[in-house]
Design a protein around this motif. Structure first.
Motif, PDB file in Angstrom:
ATOM      1  N   ASN A 105       1.062  -0.772  -0.056  1.00 29.39           N
ATOM      2  CA  ASN A 105      -0.180  -0.125  -0.044  1.00 29.39           C
ATOM      3  C   ASN A 105       0.213   1.196   0.500  1.00 29.39           C
ATOM      4  O   ASN A 105       0.717   1.664   0.784  1.00 29.39           O
ATOM      5  N   GLU A 106       1.202   1.669  -1.333  1.00 28.28           N
ATOM      6  CA  GLU A 106       3.087   2.557  -0.926  1.00 28.28           C
ATOM      7  C   GLU A 106       2.583   3.070  -2.671  1.00 28.28           C
ATOM      8  O   GLU A 106       2.974   3.975  -2.695  1.00 28.28           O
ATOM      9  N   GLU A 107       0.739   3.708  -2.939  1.00 21.89           N
ATOM     10  CA  GLU A 107       0.654   4.279  -4.215  1.00 21.89           C
ATOM     11  C   GLU A 107       1.018   6.131  -3.676  1.00 21.89           C
ATOM     12  O   GLU A 107       1.629   6.164  -4.827  1.00 21.89           O
ATOM     13  N   GLU A 108       1.282   6.472  -2.479  1.00 22.79           N
ATOM     14  CA  GLU A 108       1.622   7.937  -2.723  1.00 22.79           C
ATOM     15  C   GLU A 108       2.742   7.787  -2.805  1.00 22.79           C
ATOM     16  O   GLU A 108       3.392   9.251  -3.203  1.00 22.79           O
ATOM     17  N   SER A 109       4.307   7.159  -2.754  1.00 22.01           N
ATOM     18  CA  SER A 109       5.467   7.410  -2.513  1.00 22.01           C
ATOM     19  C   SER A 109       6.063   6.207  -3.823  1.00 22.01           C
ATOM     20  O   SER A 109       7.419   6.661  -3.923  1.00 22.01           O
ATOM     21  N   ILE A 110       5.170   6.205  -4.513  1.00 24.76           N
ATOM     22  CA  ILE A 110       5.934   5.252  -6.070  1.00 24.76           C
ATOM     23  C   ILE A 110       6.466   6.067  -6.934  1.00 24.76           C
ATOM     24  O   ILE A 110       7.522   5.899  -7.385  1.00 24.76           O
ATOM     25  N   ALA A 135       5.183   9.533   2.573  1.00 28.30           N
ATOM     26  CA  ALA A 135       3.627   9.731   2.141  1.00 28.30           C
ATOM     27  C   ALA A 135       3.353   8.637   3.038  1.00 28.30           C
ATOM     28  O   ALA A 135       4.348   7.761   3.124  1.00 28.30           O
ATOM     29  N   GLY A 136       1.969   8.914   3.327  1.00 28.90           N
ATOM     30  CA  GLY A 136       1.481   7.615   3.798  1.00 28.90           C
ATOM     31  C   GLY A 136       2.065   7.295   4.795  1.00 28.90           C
ATOM     32  O   GLY A 136       2.371   7.419   6.030  1.00 28.90           O
ATOM     33  N   GLU A 137       0.846   6.345   6.066  1.00 25.27           N
ATOM     34  CA  GLU A 137       1.178   6.025   6.958  1.00 25.27           C
ATOM     35  C   GLU A 137       2.390   4.619   7.695  1.00 25.27           C
ATOM     36  O   GLU A 137       2.565   3.690   6.847  1.00 25.27           O
ATOM     37  N   VAL A 138       2.245   4.206   8.415  1.00 25.18           N
ATOM     38  CA  VAL A 138       3.165   3.236   8.631  1.00 25.18           C
ATOM     39  C   VAL A 138       3.057   2.104   8.438  1.00 25.18           C
ATOM     40  O   VAL A 138       2.161   1.655   7.945  1.00 25.18           O
ATOM     41  N   ASP A 173       8.973   3.877   1.605  1.00 29.26           N
ATOM     42  CA  ASP A 173       8.897   5.167   1.186  1.00 29.26           C
ATOM     43  C   ASP A 173      10.105   6.636   1.176  1.00 29.26           C
ATOM     44  O   ASP A 173       9.386   7.428   1.838  1.00 29.26           O
ATOM     45  N   LEU A 174      10.867   5.697   0.641  1.00 32.19           N
ATOM     46  CA  LEU A 174      12.041   6.408   0.746  1.00 32.19           C
ATOM     47  C   LEU A 174      12.825   6.893   1.767  1.00 32.19           C
ATOM     48  O   LEU A 174      13.161   7.710   2.288  1.00 32.19           O
ATOM     49  N   GLN A 175      12.955   6.158   3.028  1.00 33.39           N
ATOM     50  CA  GLN A 175      13.497   6.545   4.437  1.00 33.39           C
ATOM     51  C   GLN A 175      14.459   6.012   4.381  1.00 33.39           C
ATOM     52  O   GLN A 175      15.579   6.438   5.286  1.00 33.39           O
ATOM     53  N   ASP A 176      14.762   4.905   2.802  1.00 33.57           N
ATOM     54  CA  ASP A 176      16.312   4.560   2.834  1.00 33.57           C
ATOM     55  C   ASP A 176      16.487   5.366   1.662  1.00 33.57           C
ATOM     56  O   ASP A 176      15.676   4.346   0.450  1.00 33.57           O
ATOM     57  N   PRO A 177      17.519   5.972   1.908  1.00 33.12           N
ATOM     58  CA  PRO A 177      16.981   7.762   0.256  1.00 33.12           C
ATOM     59  C   PRO A 177      18.236   6.673  -0.675  1.00 33.12           C
ATOM     60  O   PRO A 177      19.302   5.657  -0.217  1.00 33.12           O
ATOM     61  N   PRO A 178      17.776   6.397  -1.922  1.00 28.71           N
ATOM     62  CA  PRO A 178      18.711   5.640  -3.341  1.00 28.71           C
ATOM     63  C   PRO A 178      19.847   6.615  -3.003  1.00 28.71           C
ATOM     64  O   PRO A 178      20.906   5.383  -3.522  1.00 28.71           O
ATOM     65  N   GLU A 233       7.229   8.856  -6.237  1.00 29.99           N
ATOM     66  CA  GLU A 233       8.816   9.822  -6.316  1.00 29.99           C
ATOM     67  C   GLU A 233       9.910   8.336  -6.007  1.00 29.99           C
ATOM     68  O   GLU A 233      11.233   9.376  -6.559  1.00 29.99           O
ATOM     69  N   LEU A 234       9.650   7.665  -5.908  1.00 31.39           N
ATOM     70  CA  LEU A 234      10.647   6.646  -5.655  1.00 31.39           C
ATOM     71  C   LEU A 234      10.998   6.491  -6.972  1.00 31.39           C
ATOM     72  O   LEU A 234      12.416   6.196  -6.725  1.00 31.39           O
ATOM     73  N   TYR A 235      10.637   5.843  -8.200  1.00 37.35           N
ATOM     74  CA  TYR A 235      11.089   5.627  -9.313  1.00 37.35           C
ATOM     75  C   TYR A 235      11.955   6.559  -9.716  1.00 37.35           C
ATOM     76  O   TYR A 235      12.738   7.214 -10.017  1.00 37.35           O
ATOM     77  N   ARG A 236      11.350   8.159  -9.682  1.00 32.86           N
ATOM     78  CA  ARG A 236      12.434   9.305 -10.234  1.00 32.86           C
ATOM     79  C   ARG A 236      13.789   9.430  -9.114  1.00 32.86           C
ATOM     80  O   ARG A 236      14.482   9.552  -9.951  1.00 32.86           O
TER      81      ARG A 236
END
Ligand code: UDP
Ligand code: MG
Length: 283
Positions: free
Chosen positions: A18-23, A207-210, A101-106, A25-28
């Protein structure tokens, strides 16, 4: 699973629940990193039974960018199983696991790859600080990693998650390990080889909840303690011995009562009570 033409040098595994809000930005962020790497990459998105539009987004990304492949699990199996599934499909010489969720910075991957090129087979990310996580979660994590460090038979580096780079040698070994309840950062440490840390400040969720609820985190903590320490097994042995001794003491007390107070209404129940004490301790 659709596959990529050329063999990638790097595989990125990303478990998604359930990470629709982050995908997007993650891809970018991730593809910006991929542009400057010294070889081709594949991105393996693992859908862990999402109920939002995550899977649909993964499909679209795959059609847009052939470096992206995705796996979709039939239900929510949990993060560790999702990563395990990804590891089975990864083909790169180096495999990187990171959260969606980008807590692990690429961007930390650059330092990881540098250490890999220095000859380390495992490069794990170690958190020096966690931003904007609740005080309760930070306290729990702090206590857990220290308890695990005291109890585990293997040195599992403190304050590390699954965010890491692993050489193909490690991935092949992990894939051959039959453990069903998997604590990947523990198994990774147990394997040995040359391991090192890169340190980073953990940013808040994009974004989103844990998605790692308290229940899931607790289950992971218990799994890791049971898998890497003999203490829980010892505790249950001691508890069994204690209950057994108490049953013997109680049996003697009941017998004493039977002999010393023959007219008490309880004395007639002596045999039943002794049976109950022993039965209770056996079951
Ligand atoms: N995740 C998953 N399955 C789950 C729970 C989480 O695949 O049952 C994924 C989630 O989408 C994210 C990563 O695991 O990419 C870490 O989850 P989260 O950010 O909630 O955990 P935390 O950062 O608190 O460790
Ligand atoms: Mg997170």
């Amino acid at each position: 699973m659709p596959t990529l033409g050329t063999t990638p040098k790097y595989s990125f595994i990303i478990p998604i629940y359930n990470e629709e809000e982050s995908i997007a930005e993650l891809y970018r962020r991730l593809t910006d990193v991929l542009e400057v790497l010294d070889g081709p990459s594949e991105i393996i998105l693992v859908n862990d039974g999402s109920r939002d539009s995550s899977l649909e987004m993964m499909r679209q990304l795959h059609h847009r960018d052939r470096r992206i492949v995705y796996l979709s699990l039939a239900r929510n199996f949990g993060h560790q199983i999702a990563v395990t599934a990804g590891l089975n499909f990864a083909r790169g010489e180096a495999v990187i696991i990171l959260d969606a969720d980008l807590q692990d910075p690429p961007e930390l991957v650059y330092s990881m790859i540098a250490e890999w090129q220095n000859g380390y087979q495992v490069v794990y990310a170690q958190r020096i600080q966690r931003h904007q996580e609740s005080w309760f979660k930070r306290l729990m994590a702090y206590v857990f990693y220290r308890v695990l460090d005291r109890l585990a038979n293997v040195r599992i580096p403190k304050d590390t998650g699954d965010f890491c780079l692993m050489d193909r040698v490690i991935v092949d070994l992990l894939n051959r390990m039959p453990e069903r309840s998997r604590y990947i950062r523990g198994l990774r440490a147990w394997l040995g080889f040359k391991q090192t840390a890169v340190r980073f400040e953990r940013p808040p969720r994009f974004a989103g909840e844990v998605k790692y609820t308290f229940k899931k985190s607790l289950a992971l903590a218990i799994n890791s303690l049971v898998a890497f320490s003999v203490l829980p097994l010892r505790l249950s042995t001691y508890l069994g011995l204690f209950a057994g001794s108490m049953a013997i003491v109680m049996a003697f007390l009941v017998l004493y009562w039977r002999i010393a107070r023959p007219d008490s209404p309880l004395t007639g129940l002596a045999t039943i009570m002794i049976a109950i004490f022993f039965w209770g301790q056996c079951s």
